[in-house]
Enzyme design. Sequence first.
Site, mmCIF file in Angstrom:
data_model
loop_
_atom_site.group_PDB
_atom_site.id
_atom_site.type_symbol
_atom_site.label_atom_id
_atom_site.label_comp_id
_atom_site.label_asym_id
_atom_site.label_seq_id
_atom_site.Cartn_x
_atom_site.Cartn_y
_atom_site.Cartn_z
ATOM 1 N N CYS A 131 -10.547 -4.676 1.150
ATOM 2 C CA CYS A 131 -11.603 -3.648 1.175
ATOM 3 C C CYS A 131 -12.539 -3.799 -0.029
ATOM 4 O O CYS A 131 -12.249 -4.524 -0.986
ATOM 5 C CB CYS A 131 -10.992 -2.261 1.218
ATOM 6 S SG CYS A 131 -10.419 -1.653 -0.381
ATOM 7 N N ASN A 147 0.825 -1.209 0.000
ATOM 8 C CA ASN A 147 0.000 0.000 0.000
ATOM 9 C C ASN A 147 0.862 1.263 0.000
ATOM 10 O O ASN A 147 1.948 1.303 0.577
ATOM 11 C CB ASN A 147 -1.010 -0.002 1.151
ATOM 12 C CG ASN A 147 -0.433 -0.325 2.512
ATOM 13 O OD1 ASN A 147 0.573 -1.003 2.646
ATOM 14 N ND2 ASN A 147 -1.100 0.156 3.555
ATOM 15 N N GLU A 180 -3.345 -4.617 -2.804
ATOM 16 C CA GLU A 180 -3.928 -5.520 -3.804
ATOM 17 C C GLU A 180 -3.992 -4.836 -5.166
ATOM 18 O O GLU A 180 -3.648 -5.420 -6.202
ATOM 19 C CB GLU A 180 -5.347 -5.926 -3.391
ATOM 20 C CG GLU A 180 -5.445 -6.679 -2.072
ATOM 21 C CD GLU A 180 -5.627 -5.780 -0.852
ATOM 22 O OE1 GLU A 180 -5.039 -4.681 -0.802
ATOM 23 O OE2 GLU A 180 -6.362 -6.201 0.065
ATOM 24 N N GLU A 186 0.371 5.381 0.632
ATOM 25 C CA GLU A 186 -0.560 6.393 1.146
ATOM 26 C C GLU A 186 -0.216 7.792 0.637
ATOM 27 O O GLU A 186 0.840 8.025 0.046
ATOM 28 C CB GLU A 186 -0.559 6.342 2.678
ATOM 29 C CG GLU A 186 -1.029 4.975 3.155
ATOM 30 C CD GLU A 186 -1.212 4.864 4.646
ATOM 31 O OE1 GLU A 186 -0.689 5.713 5.397
ATOM 32 O OE2 GLU A 186 -1.904 3.911 5.055
ATOM 33 N N CYS A 209 -4.314 0.694 -2.194
ATOM 34 C CA CYS A 209 -4.166 -0.569 -1.459
ATOM 35 C C CYS A 209 -3.127 -1.469 -2.129
ATOM 36 O O CYS A 209 -2.884 -1.389 -3.346
ATOM 37 C CB CYS A 209 -5.493 -1.318 -1.424
ATOM 38 S SG CYS A 209 -6.763 -0.542 -0.412
ATOM 39 N N CYS A 242 -11.113 -2.945 -3.560
ATOM 40 C CA CYS A 242 -10.272 -4.014 -4.119
ATOM 41 C C CYS A 242 -11.130 -5.166 -4.633
ATOM 42 O O CYS A 242 -10.839 -5.756 -5.674
ATOM 43 C CB CYS A 242 -9.267 -4.493 -3.086
ATOM 44 S SG CYS A 242 -7.978 -3.258 -2.772
HETATM 45 N N1 THU Z 1 -5.316 -1.294 2.823
HETATM 46 C C1 THU Z 1 -4.853 -2.151 1.870
HETATM 47 O O1 THU Z 1 -3.733 -1.997 1.367
HETATM 48 N N2 THU Z 1 -5.665 -3.159 1.467
HETATM 49 C C2 THU Z 1 -6.927 -3.381 1.957
HETATM 50 O O2 THU Z 1 -7.628 -4.244 1.454
HETATM 51 C C3 THU Z 1 -7.410 -2.603 3.100
HETATM 52 C C4 THU Z 1 -6.617 -1.400 3.445
HETATM 53 C C5 THU Z 1 -4.454 -0.190 3.238
HETATM 54 C C6 THU Z 1 -4.968 1.180 2.847
HETATM 55 C C7 THU Z 1 -4.277 2.056 3.859
HETATM 56 O O3 THU Z 1 -2.976 2.365 3.374
HETATM 57 C C8 THU Z 1 -4.130 1.176 5.084
HETATM 58 O O4 THU Z 1 -4.327 -0.159 4.640
HETATM 59 C C9 THU Z 1 -5.125 1.475 6.192
HETATM 60 O O5 THU Z 1 -6.421 1.501 5.720
#
Ligand code: THU
Length: 138
Positions: free
Chosen positions: A96, A46, A59, A48, A57, A99
């Site tokens: 999430c 991920n 994925e 940000e 994310c 994704c």
């Molecule tokens: N995140 C993911 O990388 N994948 C998911 O399926 C859920 C959330 C990341 C997004 C963000 O950088 C951190 O987790 C917290 O939400």
Amino acid sequence: MPSIINDPKQLCDAARDAANNAYVEYSNFRVGAALTTKSATYTGANVESASYGLSLCAERAAITKAVNAGDRDLVRLAIACVDAKPELGINGIMPCGACRQWFIEFAPELEIIIWSENDGKIIGTYIAEDLLSNPFKL
Ligand code: THU
């Protein structure tokens, strides 16, 4: 990393390694993903942004790599939320909704493997289309 990983546990290990590259200045929540297609394995973490909603994310980072390599034959995806809170159980480590929509875009039958860092093992295997009912289509 070998160019293709089919073994689920090895794919989870690749996802856990990938989480080390996460850019998580705001959540400190590292996620790694490892995606095997018919011909290769791609990893992602991920990334940000100070504008939180622009965060990507793990994925979708891995899927983006595959698609940009011209490879859309998605077969199996391992996800490792290495900083998950144990008290949240499986809900703290599932992909999430955004994704899930992406999974269905490219491969409704994609196999999703959920690694639990707290349990030290795979705790779930799902088919993408079973994880999102009535997905949007255009
Ligand atoms: N995140 C993911 O990388 N994948 C998911 O399926 C859920 C959330 C990341 C997004 C963000 O950088 C951190 O987790 C917290 O939400």
